[in-house]
Design an enzyme around this catalytic site. Structure first.
Site, mmCIF file in Angstrom:
data_model
loop_
_atom_site.group_PDB
_atom_site.id
_atom_site.type_symbol
_atom_site.label_atom_id
_atom_site.label_comp_id
_atom_site.label_asym_id
_atom_site.label_seq_id
_atom_site.Cartn_x
_atom_site.Cartn_y
_atom_site.Cartn_z
ATOM 1 N N ARG A 23 7.033 -84.827 5.935
ATOM 2 C CA ARG A 23 6.946 -86.351 5.802
ATOM 3 C C ARG A 23 7.954 -86.926 6.864
ATOM 4 O O ARG A 23 8.573 -88.040 6.535
ATOM 5 C CB ARG A 23 7.330 -86.901 4.586
ATOM 6 C CG ARG A 23 6.327 -86.630 3.363
ATOM 7 C CD ARG A 23 5.374 -87.761 3.640
ATOM 8 N NE ARG A 23 4.397 -87.646 2.482
ATOM 9 C CZ ARG A 23 4.436 -88.333 1.441
ATOM 10 N NH1 ARG A 23 5.349 -89.226 1.179
ATOM 11 N NH2 ARG A 23 3.399 -88.087 0.439
ATOM 12 N N ARG A 27 8.008 -94.336 5.960
ATOM 13 C CA ARG A 27 8.774 -95.470 5.706
ATOM 14 C C ARG A 27 10.113 -95.494 5.808
ATOM 15 O O ARG A 27 10.778 -96.458 5.806
ATOM 16 C CB ARG A 27 8.330 -95.918 4.057
ATOM 17 C CG ARG A 27 6.903 -96.332 3.958
ATOM 18 C CD ARG A 27 6.582 -96.517 2.633
ATOM 19 N NE ARG A 27 6.611 -95.081 1.849
ATOM 20 C CZ ARG A 27 6.381 -94.974 0.566
ATOM 21 N NH1 ARG A 27 5.852 -96.086 0.152
ATOM 22 N NH2 ARG A 27 6.274 -93.721 0.213
ATOM 23 N N ARG A 36 2.861 -99.878 10.255
ATOM 24 C CA ARG A 36 2.066 -99.653 9.139
ATOM 25 C C ARG A 36 1.490 -100.732 8.430
ATOM 26 O O ARG A 36 0.471 -101.071 7.946
ATOM 27 C CB ARG A 36 3.045 -99.125 8.084
ATOM 28 C CG ARG A 36 2.420 -98.947 6.565
ATOM 29 C CD ARG A 36 1.492 -97.901 6.641
ATOM 30 N NE ARG A 36 0.880 -97.708 5.153
ATOM 31 C CZ ARG A 36 0.155 -98.598 4.752
ATOM 32 N NH1 ARG A 36 -0.591 -99.503 5.554
ATOM 33 N NH2 ARG A 36 -0.527 -98.301 3.538
ATOM 34 N N ASP A 73 -3.211 -87.473 5.519
ATOM 35 C CA ASP A 73 -2.707 -87.229 3.842
ATOM 36 C C ASP A 73 -3.985 -86.210 3.355
ATOM 37 O O ASP A 73 -4.683 -86.123 3.739
ATOM 38 C CB ASP A 73 -3.029 -88.527 3.219
ATOM 39 C CG ASP A 73 -2.312 -88.186 1.891
ATOM 40 O OD1 ASP A 73 -1.151 -88.624 1.874
ATOM 41 O OD2 ASP A 73 -2.771 -88.191 0.854
ATOM 42 N N TYR A 149 -5.023 -84.476 -8.400
ATOM 43 C CA TYR A 149 -5.317 -85.761 -8.214
ATOM 44 C C TYR A 149 -6.781 -86.156 -8.470
ATOM 45 O O TYR A 149 -7.223 -87.317 -9.020
ATOM 46 C CB TYR A 149 -5.027 -86.051 -6.530
ATOM 47 C CG TYR A 149 -3.514 -86.189 -6.342
ATOM 48 C CD1 TYR A 149 -2.569 -87.268 -6.704
ATOM 49 C CD2 TYR A 149 -2.976 -84.915 -5.966
ATOM 50 C CE1 TYR A 149 -1.371 -87.117 -6.280
ATOM 51 C CE2 TYR A 149 -1.715 -84.984 -5.571
ATOM 52 C CZ TYR A 149 -0.840 -86.018 -5.851
ATOM 53 O OH TYR A 149 0.497 -85.936 -5.470
HETATM 54 O O1 CP3 Z 1 4.781 -86.516 8.439
HETATM 55 C C1 CP3 Z 1 4.204 -85.943 7.698
HETATM 56 O O2 CP3 Z 1 4.343 -85.209 7.122
HETATM 57 C C2 CP3 Z 1 2.669 -86.035 7.761
HETATM 58 C C3 CP3 Z 1 1.970 -86.847 6.895
HETATM 59 C C4 CP3 Z 1 1.772 -86.605 5.448
HETATM 60 C C5 CP3 Z 1 1.600 -87.688 4.568
HETATM 61 N N1 CP3 Z 1 1.211 -87.338 3.194
HETATM 62 C C6 CP3 Z 1 1.564 -89.108 4.822
HETATM 63 C C7 CP3 Z 1 2.014 -90.092 3.663
HETATM 64 C C8 CP3 Z 1 1.690 -85.516 4.845
HETATM 65 C C9 CP3 Z 1 1.790 -83.988 5.147
HETATM 66 C C10 CP3 Z 1 1.151 -85.684 3.381
HETATM 67 C C11 CP3 Z 1 1.158 -84.741 2.280
HETATM 68 C C12 CP3 Z 1 1.010 -85.036 0.814
HETATM 69 N N2 CP3 Z 1 0.172 -86.203 0.419
HETATM 70 C C13 CP3 Z 1 0.954 -84.359 -0.286
HETATM 71 C C14 CP3 Z 1 1.985 -82.821 -0.171
HETATM 72 C C15 CP3 Z 1 3.217 -82.867 0.082
HETATM 73 C C16 CP3 Z 1 3.874 -83.405 -1.039
HETATM 74 O O3 CP3 Z 1 4.500 -84.695 -0.753
HETATM 75 O O4 CP3 Z 1 4.053 -82.938 -1.995
HETATM 76 C C17 CP3 Z 1 0.787 -85.201 -1.264
HETATM 77 C C18 CP3 Z 1 1.027 -84.636 -3.009
HETATM 78 C C19 CP3 Z 1 0.010 -86.248 -1.076
HETATM 79 C C20 CP3 Z 1 -0.311 -87.350 -1.750
HETATM 80 C C21 CP3 Z 1 0.249 -88.786 -1.420
HETATM 81 N N3 CP3 Z 1 0.254 -89.339 -0.401
HETATM 82 C C22 CP3 Z 1 1.290 -89.373 -2.428
HETATM 83 C C23 CP3 Z 1 1.740 -88.907 -3.861
HETATM 84 C C24 CP3 Z 1 1.547 -90.518 -1.735
HETATM 85 C C25 CP3 Z 1 2.618 -91.466 -2.558
HETATM 86 C C26 CP3 Z 1 3.937 -91.353 -2.146
HETATM 87 C C27 CP3 Z 1 4.353 -92.323 -1.233
HETATM 88 O O5 CP3 Z 1 5.430 -92.014 -0.760
HETATM 89 O O6 CP3 Z 1 4.040 -93.417 -1.396
HETATM 90 C C28 CP3 Z 1 1.031 -90.439 -0.421
HETATM 91 C C29 CP3 Z 1 1.113 -91.742 0.498
HETATM 92 C C30 CP3 Z 1 1.578 -91.266 1.838
HETATM 93 N N4 CP3 Z 1 1.217 -90.085 2.487
HETATM 94 C C31 CP3 Z 1 2.734 -92.107 2.553
HETATM 95 C C32 CP3 Z 1 2.582 -91.199 3.845
HETATM 96 C C33 CP3 Z 1 3.506 -91.781 5.119
HETATM 97 C C34 CP3 Z 1 3.031 -93.412 2.114
HETATM 98 C C35 CP3 Z 1 2.020 -94.344 2.173
HETATM 99 C C36 CP3 Z 1 2.535 -95.686 2.986
HETATM 100 O O7 CP3 Z 1 2.942 -95.699 4.202
HETATM 101 O O8 CP3 Z 1 2.264 -96.560 2.511
#
Ligand code: CP3
Length: 343
Positions: A23, A27, A36, A73, A149
């Site tokens: 990640r 944000r 974003r 994602d 999910y």
């Molecule tokens: O920079 C990176 O690592 C690449 C992008 C990336 C994202 N999600 C972007 C993202 C990667 C590799 C993921 C993987 C992901 N997504 C996982 C596996 C890793 C982990 O964290 O366990 C999982 C379970 C998800 C599912 C997911 N996506 C969740 C639970 C959420 C909400 C949590 C949150 O932080 O809001 C997301 C949204 C998400 N994925 C965001 C980002 C940058 C935030 C959304 C936004 O910008 O509004």
């Protein structure tokens, strides 16, 4: 070969370890929050190549990571299979939960590549634009974690529904896991065709399972995907991330054939050095809370990991993704310590 992250995954020990952060785009960066705002819907944002390319590059400009991870994602796969997926501000992902075979039979991987074409375009552009020494990392969720999910409709719950499906009707549930194995392998191989050089499989919810269920729903699907990738793209290393599985990390490495293993923060680095690192490249495992805290505790945490793991094939990373409240300066501090190590 001039890419340190690839060298580490081939088994080389580098005096200055390569690094990237899960990640790393997100944000906690003001420039991410700004761009974003251009999409209301997070999936639209992921499917807009210009924006996805830009946010992938943002952390590299600040910190010079050795790895650029595709911005997308794990939930684009259920979306591409035809399930309704939404991201709700302040709540995270919400899916129209699967309810047994009838809803499962509505999903199909026929439109997978068409639906994910914008992601492939992002990969292609990144492969051209990243620095020569940077490695492009593609990724997907592992089947069990994506299924959590899909069946629960969200993450972070007790997961009773998926556990009861997997326990009471395992042969039915296996149809979902098989669909995800095939779709995920296809998706990853298409990322490779478009320029991804390393793949990571995120099994964030692996820690929910034990015993035979761990073998059937964690080991076996990860192994099957690694094998499919190896058949078509033998030079592309896969990094596994079975989060929160404790000493079962060892069985995971032995049985799946991953070339790299990403450690969560609970794993003892000394144990990992003596066991896992003898078998493959280890990656990890700074506590993302320490990254928020900063100061001497952060320096100490980083140095402890470097001391324990830099004597073998190693990639510095976190134990889980960077959290939004992380001060960007702390990320820079970690990058500076790593870059000075071994010099
Ligand atoms: O920079 C990176 O690592 C690449 C992008 C990336 C994202 N999600 C972007 C993202 C990667 C590799 C993921 C993987 C992901 N997504 C996982 C596996 C890793 C982990 O964290 O366990 C999982 C379970 C998800 C599912 C997911 N996506 C969740 C639970 C959420 C909400 C949590 C949150 O932080 O809001 C997301 C949204 C998400 N994925 C965001 C980002 C940058 C935030 C959304 C936004 O910008 O509004």
């Amino acid at each position: 070969m001039s890419k340190p992250l690839l060298r580490a995954l081939k088994g080389e020990t580098l005096s200055t370890p390569p690094f990237w952060f899960m990640r790393q785009a997100g944000r906690y960066l003001p420039e991410y929050r700004k761009i974003r705002k251009q999409s209301k819907n997070f999936l639209d944002f992921c499917y807009t190549p210009d924006l996805a390319v830009e946010v992938t590059l943002q952390p590299l400009r600040r910190y010079g990571m050795d790895g650029a991870i595709l911005f997308s994602d794990i939930l684009v796969v259920p979306d591409a299979l035809g399930q309704k997926v939404e991201f709700i501000e302040g709540r995270g992902p919400v899916l129209e939960a699967l309810d047994g075979m009838e809803s499962l039979s509505k999903l199909s991987r026929d439109g997978l590549h068409d639906h994910l074409a914008p992601v492939y375009e992002t990969v292609r552009t990144l492969a051209r634009e990243i620095p020569d020494t940077t490695t492009l990392i593609g990724f997907a969720g592992a089947p069990w974690t994506v299924a959590v999910y899909m069946v629960q409709g969200q993450g972070g719950t007790d997961c009773e529904k998926i556990k009861s499906w997997a326990t009471n009707a395992p042969d039915e549930f296996e149809r979902l896991i098989e669909l995800l194995v095939d779709a995920t392998a296809d998706y990853l191989l298409e990322q490779v065709k478009n320029g991804a050089q390393v793949l990571q499989l995120f099994d964030s919810w692996a820690g929910l399972l034990e015993g035979d269920q761990f073998r059937r729903w964690i080991i076996e699907p990860n192994r099957a995907i690694v094998e499919k990738v190896r058949e078509s793209a033998p030079d592309i290393p896969v990094i596994g991330f079975p989060r929160k599985v404790g000493d079962r990390y060892e069985e995971f490495v032995t049985e799946t054939g991953v070339r790299g293993i990403s450690l969560d923060s609970d794993v003892s680095v000394d144990w990992a050095a003596g066991t896992l690192q003898k078998k493959c490249t280890v990656q990890g495992n700074l506590d993302n809370q320490l990254l928020i805290e900063g100061g001497p505790a952060l320096d100490e945490g980083v140095n402890k990991i470097l001391t324990a793991l830099s004597g073998g094939p190693f990639i510095f990373n976190l134990g889980h993704g960077i959290l939004p409240q992380t001060p960007p300066g702390n990320v820079g501090r970690v990058a500076d310590i790593i870059k000075a190590w071994g010099r």
